[in-house]
Design a protein around this motif. Sequence first.
Motif, PDB file in Angstrom:
ATOM      1  N   UNK A 196       8.490   6.926  -0.233  1.00  0.00           N
ATOM      2  CA  UNK A 196       7.187   6.344   0.082  1.00  0.00           C
ATOM      3  C   UNK A 196       6.890   6.556   1.566  1.00  0.00           C
ATOM      4  N   UNK A 197       5.676   6.953   1.861  1.00  0.00           N
ATOM      5  CA  UNK A 197       5.241   7.052   3.256  1.00  0.00           C
ATOM      6  C   UNK A 197       4.889   5.656   3.747  1.00  0.00           C
ATOM      7  N   UNK A 198       5.452   5.260   4.856  1.00  0.00           N
ATOM      8  CA  UNK A 198       5.266   3.893   5.352  1.00  0.00           C
ATOM      9  C   UNK A 198       4.327   3.815   6.549  1.00  0.00           C
ATOM     10  N   UNK A 199       3.765   4.957   6.945  1.00  0.00           N
ATOM     11  CA  UNK A 199       2.828   4.962   8.081  1.00  0.00           C
ATOM     12  C   UNK A 199       1.497   5.561   7.626  1.00  0.00           C
ATOM     13  N   UNK A 200       0.490   5.393   8.470  1.00  0.00           N
ATOM     14  CA  UNK A 200      -0.835   5.948   8.168  1.00  0.00           C
ATOM     15  C   UNK A 200      -0.701   7.455   7.971  1.00  0.00           C
ATOM     16  N   UNK A 201      -1.306   7.954   6.910  1.00  0.00           N
ATOM     17  CA  UNK A 201      -1.085   9.333   6.492  1.00  0.00           C
ATOM     18  C   UNK A 201      -2.259  10.227   6.864  1.00  0.00           C
ATOM     19  N   UNK A 202      -1.943  11.373   7.459  1.00  0.00           N
ATOM     20  CA  UNK A 202      -2.974  12.364   7.747  1.00  0.00           C
ATOM     21  C   UNK A 202      -3.530  12.892   6.430  1.00  0.00           C
ATOM     22  N   UNK A 203      -4.839  12.838   6.278  1.00  0.00           N
ATOM     23  CA  UNK A 203      -5.468  13.285   5.044  1.00  0.00           C
ATOM     24  C   UNK A 203      -6.107  12.159   4.268  1.00  0.00           C
ATOM     25  N   UNK A 245       0.819  -1.215   0.000  1.00  0.00           N
ATOM     26  CA  UNK A 245       0.000   0.000   0.000  1.00  0.00           C
ATOM     27  C   UNK A 245       0.852   1.265   0.000  1.00  0.00           C
ATOM     28  N   UNK A 246       2.102   1.134   0.410  1.00  0.00           N
ATOM     29  CA  UNK A 246       2.980   2.306   0.487  1.00  0.00           C
ATOM     30  C   UNK A 246       3.227   2.925  -0.886  1.00  0.00           C
ATOM     31  N   UNK A 247       3.148   2.120  -1.949  1.00  0.00           N
ATOM     32  CA  UNK A 247       3.412   2.644  -3.296  1.00  0.00           C
ATOM     33  C   UNK A 247       2.369   3.685  -3.725  1.00  0.00           C
ATOM     34  N   UNK A 248       1.224   3.665  -3.053  1.00  0.00           N
ATOM     35  CA  UNK A 248       0.207   4.675  -3.365  1.00  0.00           C
ATOM     36  C   UNK A 248       0.451   5.977  -2.610  1.00  0.00           C
ATOM     37  N   UNK A 249       1.498   6.008  -1.796  1.00  0.00           N
ATOM     38  CA  UNK A 249       1.821   7.205  -1.029  1.00  0.00           C
ATOM     39  C   UNK A 249       3.228   7.694  -1.393  1.00  0.00           C
ATOM     40  N   UNK A 250       3.541   7.627  -2.657  1.00  0.00           N
ATOM     41  CA  UNK A 250       4.858   8.089  -3.123  1.00  0.00           C
ATOM     42  C   UNK A 250       4.850   9.596  -3.352  1.00  0.00           C
ATOM     43  N   UNK A 251       6.021  10.200  -3.127  1.00  0.00           N
ATOM     44  CA  UNK A 251       6.200  11.611  -3.445  1.00  0.00           C
ATOM     45  C   UNK A 251       7.651  11.851  -3.823  1.00  0.00           C
ATOM     46  N   UNK A 252       7.887  12.911  -4.562  1.00  0.00           N
ATOM     47  CA  UNK A 252       9.245  13.240  -5.011  1.00  0.00           C
ATOM     48  C   UNK A 252       9.745  14.437  -4.215  1.00  0.00           C
ATOM     49  N   UNK A 253      11.077  14.472  -4.013  1.00  0.00           N
ATOM     50  CA  UNK A 253      11.647  15.538  -3.199  1.00  0.00           C
ATOM     51  C   UNK A 253      13.135  15.685  -3.521  1.00  0.00           C
ATOM     52  N   UNK A 254      13.612  16.909  -3.427  1.00  0.00           N
ATOM     53  CA  UNK A 254      15.049  17.176  -3.464  1.00  0.00           C
ATOM     54  C   UNK A 254      15.320  18.423  -2.651  1.00  0.00           C
ATOM     55  N   UNK A 255      16.446  18.405  -1.926  1.00  0.00           N
ATOM     56  CA  UNK A 255      16.764  19.516  -1.032  1.00  0.00           C
ATOM     57  C   UNK A 255      17.276  20.729  -1.788  1.00  0.00           C
ATOM     58  N   UNK A 256      17.836  20.507  -2.956  1.00  0.00           N
ATOM     59  CA  UNK A 256      18.430  21.594  -3.726  1.00  0.00           C
ATOM     60  C   UNK A 256      18.097  21.397  -5.202  1.00  0.00           C
ATOM     61  N   UNK A 257      17.814  22.474  -5.931  1.00  0.00           N
ATOM     62  CA  UNK A 257      17.492  22.319  -7.357  1.00  0.00           C
ATOM     63  C   UNK A 257      18.559  21.607  -8.164  1.00  0.00           C
ATOM     64  N   UNK A 258      19.793  21.640  -7.677  1.00  0.00           N
ATOM     65  CA  UNK A 258      20.883  20.981  -8.408  1.00  0.00           C
ATOM     66  C   UNK A 258      20.944  19.472  -8.134  1.00  0.00           C
TER      67      UNK A 258
END
Length: 370
Positions: free
Chosen positions: A72-79, A52-65
């Motif tokens: 993937x979020x591995x716990x119950x998600x608020x919302x 089920x975690x694959x349905x809670x994927x998101x992309x992120x990077x700390x710096x544009x470079x």
Amino acid sequence: KYQGHSLNDYLAKGENVNSNLFDVALRFRENEVGVIADISNMFQAIEIRPEDARFHRFVFRENPSHPIQVYELTTVTFGDKPSPTAAIVTMRHVISEHAPDDERLKRVATEQFYMNDLNESVVNPAEALELKSKLTETLKKGNFAIRKWQSNVKEVCDQTEDTIVATALGTRWNLSTDTLSVKEVKTSDNVIPTKRKILAHTASYYDVFGMLSALLVRPKILLQKLWQLGVDWDTPLNDRPELCSLLSAINSDLQEAATIEIPRCLIPEMYRGRRPLPEVSIHGASDASEDAMGIGVWLRWSHSTETEAQLSFVAARARLTPLKQSSIPRKELQAILLLSRLMITLRNTLRFNITYSRIWTDSMTAISWL
């Protein structure tokens, strides 16, 4: 949403298993020692299945470079639509699994949690400390951390928590005097009164027990009159002398709202710490006028050997009468109906051994219709 779709469109909300807030608040007032606490990060304490975690994927990077990374979020998600139900069911399952023979803990988990907030009352400090210890240890086995313990008994409170004032289900709780009051709503003297601002200010008072019913019904009556007059939402009311005088009286009343307090414990002070408790009965009074209906409920405590009885305030409600014209006796009958419904709720919720119930009204016509 993405292309008109979101995850919540395909998730079932689940049954509403949360406890009724008013029921929890009433039982919180039953005994001498009040206790509140909450489960920290309740959703994050529950893992979801890897598939089920694959349905809670998101992309992120700390710096544009930096390259984009996928998480993937591995716990119950608020919302997520089913998250509240999943969290409550999991918490209750942990109690049942790790304390299968402790009926007290299972009852507390089922009846005295409103989402992640515990609100309970017990007979003495020893019982409160035992509940704190057992609940903390049992929930810890399910990765739940219950914290922020506060009580009107200092030794039950966590050392990091305030021992003077607390908030219980949106109500201000004075721990020193063990009294409840409505949270103060700040007002500004420079605000130009309009129908919108009157409604916003009135709605800012959260009063679960109805201790301010007699005060808050007056601005509601004013709002009803403004509707009848066809006044627009943002039309200033300064140029209407009759409305300004009424507003001034309402504001004067509301300034006293913060000073109104009721005892948290429903047991009269002379009977606290004594068991068995005296005979207790429920008494309700109702009344109606052209503009509004008012109801109030008290508990009456007395021993058969005593000539006097003690009363404790439970709850009150005020409702505007419908705009459709009807006679005063009919409005009195409607008030009696509202009162009877409230009294049935109280009788089914409170865990006292209530001997009888009685409704009081001054309308002989309404009584003859019953």
